[in-house]
Design a protein around this motif. Sequence first.
Motif, mmCIF file in Angstrom:
data_model
loop_
_atom_site.group_PDB
_atom_site.id
_atom_site.type_symbol
_atom_site.label_atom_id
_atom_site.label_comp_id
_atom_site.label_asym_id
_atom_site.label_seq_id
_atom_site.Cartn_x
_atom_site.Cartn_y
_atom_site.Cartn_z
ATOM 1 N N MET A 36 7.916 -18.955 16.095
ATOM 2 C CA MET A 36 7.398 -17.948 16.361
ATOM 3 C C MET A 36 7.452 -16.939 15.055
ATOM 4 S SD MET A 36 9.557 -16.991 19.994
ATOM 5 C CE MET A 36 8.839 -15.127 20.058
ATOM 6 N N GLU A 37 7.756 -17.513 13.877
ATOM 7 C CA GLU A 37 7.800 -16.853 12.947
ATOM 8 C C GLU A 37 6.582 -15.960 12.604
ATOM 9 O OE1 GLU A 37 11.088 -18.900 9.967
ATOM 10 O OE2 GLU A 37 8.973 -19.082 9.528
ATOM 11 N N ASN A 38 5.368 -16.528 12.618
ATOM 12 C CA ASN A 38 4.130 -15.482 12.455
ATOM 13 C C ASN A 38 3.972 -14.346 13.235
ATOM 14 O OD1 ASN A 38 4.037 -17.117 9.877
ATOM 15 N ND2 ASN A 38 2.872 -18.763 11.018
ATOM 16 N N LEU A 39 4.721 -14.501 14.423
ATOM 17 C CA LEU A 39 4.137 -13.569 15.376
ATOM 18 C C LEU A 39 3.964 -12.108 14.806
ATOM 19 C CD1 LEU A 39 4.118 -14.088 18.617
ATOM 20 C CD2 LEU A 39 6.144 -13.061 18.615
ATOM 21 N N GLY A 40 4.861 -11.588 13.886
ATOM 22 C CA GLY A 40 4.862 -10.342 13.317
ATOM 23 C C GLY A 40 3.165 -10.100 12.611
ATOM 24 N N GLU A 41 2.862 -11.146 11.979
ATOM 25 C CA GLU A 41 1.818 -11.147 11.379
ATOM 26 C C GLU A 41 0.322 -10.677 12.468
ATOM 27 O OE1 GLU A 41 1.050 -14.175 8.652
ATOM 28 O OE2 GLU A 41 3.165 -13.755 7.839
ATOM 29 N N ASP A 42 0.596 -11.739 13.421
ATOM 30 C CA ASP A 42 -0.287 -11.627 14.467
ATOM 31 C C ASP A 42 -0.517 -10.351 15.165
ATOM 32 O OD1 ASP A 42 -0.788 -14.438 14.044
ATOM 33 O OD2 ASP A 42 0.380 -15.027 15.827
ATOM 34 N N PHE A 43 0.568 -9.639 15.613
ATOM 35 C CA PHE A 43 0.546 -8.323 16.099
ATOM 36 C C PHE A 43 -0.037 -7.321 15.097
ATOM 37 C CE2 PHE A 43 3.485 -10.147 19.289
ATOM 38 C CZ PHE A 43 3.155 -9.186 20.220
ATOM 39 N N THR A 44 0.066 -7.410 13.909
ATOM 40 C CA THR A 44 -0.563 -6.581 12.969
ATOM 41 C C THR A 44 -2.189 -6.484 13.143
ATOM 42 O OG1 THR A 44 -0.669 -8.110 11.194
ATOM 43 C CG2 THR A 44 1.165 -6.598 11.237
ATOM 44 N N LEU A 45 -2.743 -7.521 13.826
ATOM 45 C CA LEU A 45 -3.905 -7.658 14.077
ATOM 46 C C LEU A 45 -4.322 -6.568 14.983
ATOM 47 C CD1 LEU A 45 -4.750 -11.428 14.419
ATOM 48 C CD2 LEU A 45 -5.784 -9.835 12.789
ATOM 49 N N PHE A 46 -3.435 -6.211 15.937
ATOM 50 C CA PHE A 46 -3.884 -5.075 17.171
ATOM 51 C C PHE A 46 -4.042 -3.862 16.194
ATOM 52 C CE2 PHE A 46 -1.726 -8.372 19.728
ATOM 53 C CZ PHE A 46 -2.470 -8.342 20.752
ATOM 54 N N PHE A 47 -3.193 -3.690 15.333
ATOM 55 C CA PHE A 47 -3.144 -2.380 14.645
ATOM 56 C C PHE A 47 -4.433 -2.400 13.598
ATOM 57 C CE2 PHE A 47 -1.982 0.548 11.225
ATOM 58 C CZ PHE A 47 -1.460 1.485 11.650
ATOM 59 N N ASP A 48 -4.674 -3.342 13.257
ATOM 60 C CA ASP A 48 -6.114 -3.164 12.601
ATOM 61 C C ASP A 48 -7.330 -3.026 13.288
ATOM 62 O OD1 ASP A 48 -4.639 -4.003 10.228
ATOM 63 O OD2 ASP A 48 -5.117 -6.279 10.440
ATOM 64 N N ILE A 49 -7.304 -3.504 14.636
ATOM 65 C CA ILE A 49 -8.292 -3.340 15.547
ATOM 66 C C ILE A 49 -8.371 -1.811 15.944
ATOM 67 C CG2 ILE A 49 -8.941 -3.606 18.001
ATOM 68 C CD1 ILE A 49 -7.908 -6.558 17.596
ATOM 69 N N ILE A 50 -7.307 -1.167 16.097
ATOM 70 C CA ILE A 50 -6.904 0.267 16.377
ATOM 71 C C ILE A 50 -7.622 1.041 15.071
ATOM 72 C CG2 ILE A 50 -5.474 2.198 16.976
ATOM 73 C CD1 ILE A 50 -3.625 0.031 18.213
ATOM 74 N N ALA A 51 -7.207 0.625 13.900
ATOM 75 C CA ALA A 51 -7.590 1.271 12.827
ATOM 76 C C ALA A 51 -8.992 1.351 12.797
ATOM 77 C CB ALA A 51 -6.909 0.505 11.530
ATOM 78 N N VAL A 61 12.215 -13.557 14.441
ATOM 79 C CA VAL A 61 12.860 -13.814 13.014
ATOM 80 C C VAL A 61 13.848 -14.995 13.259
ATOM 81 C CG1 VAL A 61 14.301 -12.771 11.449
ATOM 82 C CG2 VAL A 61 12.791 -11.412 12.444
ATOM 83 N N PHE A 62 14.341 -15.371 14.353
ATOM 84 C CA PHE A 62 15.460 -16.520 14.486
ATOM 85 C C PHE A 62 14.839 -17.701 14.954
ATOM 86 C CE2 PHE A 62 17.371 -12.307 14.894
ATOM 87 C CZ PHE A 62 18.115 -12.334 13.689
ATOM 88 N N ILE A 63 13.299 -17.669 15.412
ATOM 89 C CA ILE A 63 12.747 -18.888 15.894
ATOM 90 C C ILE A 63 11.742 -19.213 15.260
ATOM 91 C CG2 ILE A 63 11.666 -19.454 18.050
ATOM 92 C CD1 ILE A 63 13.333 -17.669 19.832
ATOM 93 N N PRO A 64 11.926 -20.452 14.332
ATOM 94 C CA PRO A 64 10.792 -20.809 13.667
ATOM 95 C C PRO A 64 9.343 -20.753 14.291
ATOM 96 C CG PRO A 64 12.746 -22.176 12.904
ATOM 97 C CD PRO A 64 13.231 -21.204 14.540
#
Lengths: 224, 530
Positions: free
Chosen positions: A26-41, A21-24
């Motif tokens: 890396m800002e999109n890292l959260g969105e990238d991680f949600t991909l893992f959730f989509d794969i599991i879904a 959140v504090f490192i520009p």
Amino acid sequence: MRRQVPLFITFFVGTLLIVSVFIPPMENLGEDFTLFFDIIAVFAFFLGGGNLLRVHLTKLYRKSPDWGFSVVTVVGFFLMLAAGLFKIGNPGDISASVTAEGSMFQTMFNNVVLPLQSTMYALLAFFIASASYRAFRAKNREATILLVAAFIILLGRTPFGMMLTAWIPDSWSVLQVPNLAIWIMNSPNLAGQRAILIGIGLGVVSMSLRIILGIERTYLGDDR
Amino acid sequence: MTYMLRIMLLLVLLAGVSGLAQDQPVADTAAADTATVDPPAPVTNLTGQDRDNDHGHAIELSWTPSVDDLENPAGDRSVMRYRVMMWRPAFAFRVDTLRQMYEMVRNSYKPIRVYKPLVDSALSMVEQGVTSVAQLPFKVQLPADVDMTDVPQDLLRQTLEDTLETMVGQVEVSKDSVKTFRSTFLDSVDALTAAYATYPNNGRWDSIGAEPPGSGNFRHAGSKDEFSPDFLPDHTDLYYRVDAVTIDPDVYAESEIVGPIQSSGQWYNTGRTVVLVSVIIFTIFTILFVQQARGGKELYVRPLAGIEAVDDAIGRATEMGKPILYVLGLGAASDIATIASFTILSRVAKRVAEYQTDLIVPTYDPIVMTVAQEVVKSSYMDAGRPDDYHEDMVYFVTQSQFAYVAAVNGVMLRQLPATNVYMGKFYAESLILAETGALAGSIQIAGTDEIAQIPFFVVACDFTLIGEELYAASAYLGGEPILLGSLKAQDYAKALFVISAIVGFVFLVLHDITGVEWFTNFKEWYRVSD
């Protein structure tokens, strides 16, 4: 080990996402991680369908009470599955969209699923009336305040409310029912909502910290 | 009747008048107006700088609007918009063309992968005697005079084979082309910085956006992705100007040129320092109180009626010999409210197992179902009754909101649970569920962080956990000192917020009374950037 590995993953990923959140860069890292959730879904769809069938087929096999509902569920499940999977009655055959107009899937969705959903949603109107009846009984001081506030807001949102207090001069316009309703919504109501929102925000942070630090681990099925 | 006739006559007359009005040659007048527009005054004080606290690829421009701005009554009011122009070398346009070509080749390659199996399948069907085009999974183009329902087999086979041959040829070409284009394109992107350095030679001004009259700033937010048409290279000399444009696009005034400006990324977002400080303070509070709790210090946390009612509700269900219904809401397993609900479910399931009462957990999400099964199973094991657990306790219903409600309502009305617990994320279904439960005569305990649904639960349920109480519930239920320590930290953080709000309020009042600007600084400290 069965507990330590998930706890480490939770700590590592949780900390990484807080830092991002504090490192520009890396800002999109959260969105990238949600991909893992989509794969599991994706796999979860099979899991859900499998569980549904297992529960209802067991009910049918055992002739449990109300097994008739299970027949409807299983038949409905396979009918929609077949209509969607094999694109039965699709104007453009297998290469066309599953929701193409005129297809069996879309016809069943429009004529069965949608009206049923609308019916359930429509019940809300009656439930609001019955809930209001119980809530607005002036049993104690709090309920009386609720009743008065609700009455002013209901009245303030109707032309009758405006008509009723139109005679009040402009210098005292705050006492006109529509203005009172606006004041209730914008001042006490909004203040209360913001207080709850701040509490929720802190609660989310606290819960997240408990999970990241491994203090709270019941979600892993571990109570110790 | 006469009244209606009068209205109709009036309408016909009005239509005639408007028709006549439309016949007037308005275009000539407009042309005459635009032809007389004088060039407006240009914008002044144009400045540009790299955007702070981002990952680069963005420039902020600001300027003083033209004296002849439409919003300025003192001027000609002829400026209708501001056109933001950027100097781009000819090489940058060639990179754009390369990017488009690369996209075309890549996109043409994709459908072939999809359609080739369909053509193969169609060929095998033709070999089996299918002669109707409608029955084939791939529709072929045939001469207009051919009967589509009974095509000669040879013609159909030949057409499909020709299609296949063309496709395969394209695939071979495309495979190499994609690789070649990609490397050529990336090489050219690397050379962009050198190309921009040739300013003002070998390039031209290009419009990158427009702002309405009255505005004085523009953010050129480019992309960091080289394959995006909006790509803006970092550490590259960029030049901008802003045109004040009149109603006639050909009549405009150019500003002075600003540049070179370079964009670059930062490693730390200074605009979020206040968030970082808050997180650190909160973490320190949590660790401090958890350590105190571990050291044996007794921590007092105010009781919650809704949580204290859980034990009574489970006892009531046991006495009545009826099940307990636990609804996890419509949230996904990743929602914090759902995770909080898992922790409460764990405590509830443990008590249920101890009392040997039935538990029903219908779920909306398959992943939530899997986690909930694991949670309940563990609780039964912790309670020393693993044999009492059976998988049908937690089951999947559907991912359709109102179908789920119908199913849960059915459970309530058929099985008449003694207690209904609603914890998690709820939307429009909250009142339908809670009212049905009330009609069925169940004791109801609810908790959600959805503000819009809290009033519904308050009126229809016996006990409601409001907002943060949902997150605190698991710690209360467990009563473990470490968990209570984190709750204590939450209370202290809340006290800090209240103190900050009061100080901020006092400072703003002092600012209004005294007019001293310093008092507004307090508000600025709390401002968080994007």
